[in-house]
Write a protein that holds these residues in place. Sequence first.
Motif, PDB file in Angstrom:
ATOM      1  N   ASP A   6       0.852  -1.190   0.000  1.00 47.05           N
ATOM      2  CA  ASP A   6       0.000   0.000   0.000  1.00 47.05           C
ATOM      3  C   ASP A   6       0.889   1.242   0.000  1.00 47.05           C
ATOM      4  O   ASP A   6       1.820   1.344   0.804  1.00 47.05           O
ATOM      5  CB  ASP A   6      -0.895  -0.014   1.234  1.00 47.05           C
ATOM      6  N   ASP A  19      -1.391   8.461   0.621  1.00 46.13           N
ATOM      7  CA  ASP A  19      -2.613   7.671   0.668  1.00 46.13           C
ATOM      8  C   ASP A  19      -2.989   7.205  -0.738  1.00 46.13           C
ATOM      9  O   ASP A  19      -2.832   7.938  -1.716  1.00 46.13           O
ATOM     10  CB  ASP A  19      -3.750   8.501   1.259  1.00 46.13           C
ATOM     11  N   SER A  21      -5.667   6.946  -2.276  1.00 48.89           N
ATOM     12  CA  SER A  21      -6.637   7.778  -2.996  1.00 48.89           C
ATOM     13  C   SER A  21      -5.984   8.962  -3.690  1.00 48.89           C
ATOM     14  O   SER A  21      -6.583   9.557  -4.597  1.00 48.89           O
ATOM     15  CB  SER A  21      -7.716   8.278  -2.032  1.00 48.89           C
ATOM     16  N   GLY A  22      -4.753   9.314  -3.292  1.00 50.87           N
ATOM     17  CA  GLY A  22      -4.094  10.473  -3.859  1.00 50.87           C
ATOM     18  C   GLY A  22      -2.996  10.149  -4.854  1.00 50.87           C
ATOM     19  O   GLY A  22      -2.222  11.041  -5.227  1.00 50.87           O
ATOM     20  N   ASN A  34      -1.782   7.907  -8.604  1.00 51.05           N
ATOM     21  CA  ASN A  34      -2.277   7.280  -9.823  1.00 51.05           C
ATOM     22  C   ASN A  34      -1.188   6.432 -10.450  1.00 51.05           C
ATOM     23  O   ASN A  34      -0.021   6.474 -10.031  1.00 51.05           O
ATOM     24  CB  ASN A  34      -2.810   8.332 -10.812  1.00 51.05           C
ATOM     25  N   ARG A  50       2.686  10.434  -7.710  1.00 48.48           N
ATOM     26  CA  ARG A  50       2.021  11.406  -6.844  1.00 48.48           C
ATOM     27  C   ARG A  50       2.625  12.775  -7.091  1.00 48.48           C
ATOM     28  O   ARG A  50       3.843  12.944  -7.018  1.00 48.48           O
ATOM     29  CB  ARG A  50       2.198  11.014  -5.367  1.00 48.48           C
TER      30      ARG A  50
END
Length: 811
Positions: free
Chosen positions: A105, A157, A159-160, A162, A181
């Motif tokens: 992660d 994170d 969600s931030g 790609n 990021r």
Amino acid sequence: MNPRPTDPGKDPSRDPGNSPGSSPGSDLSRRTALSLAATAGLTVALGALPAFTASAAPRRPADTPPLTGTSHDQLWWQAPGDEGSLIEQGLPVGNGRLGALASNDPGRELLLISDVTMWTGGLNETLDADGQFPYGRDDFGSFTLLARLTVDIPDHDLSGVNGYRRALDLAQGLVTSSYVRSGVTYRRQIFASHPDDAIVLHFTQSGGGHYTGTITLDGTHGEKPSHAESFGASFPNGLRYGAAVKAYGSGGRVRVNGTRIDFSGCKDLTVVVSGGTNYAPDADRGYRDPALDPEKLARTKVLAAAAHSADTLRRTHIADYRRLYERFTLSLGTSSDAQRSLDTWERLKARARDGAPDPELETAYLQYSRYLMISGSRDSLPLNLQGLWLDGNDPDWMGDYHTDINIQMNYWMADRAGLSECFDAFADYCLAQLPSWTGLTHDLFNDPRNRYRNSTGKVGGWAVAFSTNIHGGSGWWWHPAGNAWLSNSLYEHYEYTQSRAYLAKIYPLLKGACEFWEARLITTTLPGTSTEVLIDDSDWSPEHGPQDAKGNTYSQELVWALFGNFAAAAAELKRDTAYADTITSLRKKLYLPEVSPKTGWLQEWMSPDNLGETTHRHLSVLIGLFPGDRIRPDGSAPPEIVDGAIALLTARGMNSFGWANAWRALCWARLKNADKAYQLVANNLRPSTGGTNGTAFNLFDIYEVEKGRGIFQIDANFGTPAAMSEMLLYSRPGHMELLPALPGAWAAAGSVTGLAARGGFVVDLRWKDGVPTSVRIRSVGGRTTTVAHGGGSRTVRLEPGESITLKGFAR
């Protein structure tokens, strides 16, 4: 064995977490064991198995040679592993003793760290009221986690970011992930180094970024570490354990802050973690090294590794890993561009949905098995039901060693696929346990409460139960034929390697098993005849039917093979001539199974009736077909016996648990039925969803123990590739057959190098349109073999180290 919770005879009320405790072993049992071991000449085995110890600095390669791997060696995904599902989604790393599951992660890297010696329990030498062994997490014991390592990077994170991608590079033994990021590309690599005995995490970036966050190393058994960089503790059984971590970076700051490590503004970051226990493979010391401080040793190891750059540690690891991995190559054909464009999980789903073969994915699945073997079985204990990987401290069946299929299946692939030295952990484990197994057998097997005791009143050699631990102990029911199956598995390794030194090492195991059966066999007269035969005493055919049947096919076949293997070993080593003659005489009197006039099946019991479950998961009755080879479709076995085996195998069905499908595939490969063998491989590659049987997100095999609950069990991850290998090459000493069960999905064109054959040979093979086009055979100890294909055969004679290339095979 693999008993499900509802198996007959297994008490579902026996809560493994609430069983009475036991000590690591009583002085009486240990003295008995060692006295018997010394008498039998078994003490040569003690100390053969390395433990968590100090070691010399590894050789550091100057560079990393160019890779010879292909796209078959890459697995990749577009999502990290969920922390609550790491057993299905975490990517495994391991150095043969120390392992971890990694989440990858971006904002919170989690490693669940395991050491294969991290066990509760003990010798477990007090029988239950029924004469069988206790089977709980305290008395018998359980495999458990060592530690949790977290690297928190709050600004990253998921969600931030790609462009996320994670991969397992099978050719180099690396887990990688990357993402973008704020215009910066961030990358990390994770690997478990065998030379440095540590797990390494390396975080890098390109584009002007940095890392800021915290590192935490925690125990999983309620430990309260006093500082951030290490912890140590012990179990009630006297096993001490510890772990340590060291972090360093560039362009920023790394410092200890209480019970965590803080890092800020680092252009790159390296984290090194190690740990272990004071387990020792020595019955005389109660399987403990009291002088070893695991926490101190772990600190020493991480400091030694941290003295080198991450690049140096990675090169050292890759050179060591590739030495094993590159012994074997495989191509089963070419996949489509559409298949190649999918990530591994989507590719599995597409294969199951469309029913279309995906040769490169199937190749990668076998190579993943080899990755797991290299990562999980080197210089320590063998792979257990969990392999080397856990997501908690309560694995089903304690994560133990099951002796009626599972530990054996774990090692069916190793020799075939060029990883013979990974087999050593299995052999060394048995040797280290042997003094305790011998003592428990002499002390307890003929207990009057044991329904499997010898009615002769005699006892000799050694035996085990269906479950064994690492402390010399057994769990659950006695398993009389388990010693024969373990011994036969160890002897088969000799057939591949032809190492006389290895044969001499395992000889006490073979002889002790024969001594057990010499004392156990009873005489009966076959109905309607005056013929007297020797049969097994009251026993169980794993894992169904009556628990007091005599002469079960399972035991008869295993003992028949054991006696033959022992006689061959004694002749090769020029030992025990008179005793080998005795065993040979007993072998000639053994009852061998018949075909039922009622069912047309090979009889599992000395009865024409089916006394068990028609579609039962186990194939105990077919053990003479595989892994044995007394039953062969080449005219050497009575045709009615072969037909009876085919009928029984057909009745068992084509859908079961992963390991059961793998065993079925191996049997169909032995029978040269390529379509059925391949279908069973395909069945195991079906994606597991909602706990169903099949292959998980991370390619671990999932076993549906009850509706909606699946668990990881590693045996099918090795058994299925073993079946794939058997489809390409059948061998026994003095004979091999090329492409005996080649499915249409692989027939167009393919190749394999480093495929081992029993009898001491290694085969490199190319084929086209289902026909071998080039075959190179190299001797690693073998001298003469026939090479067969398509009804024809050739005789090959070589000296060790020589090779020959054969061409011109007909369809």
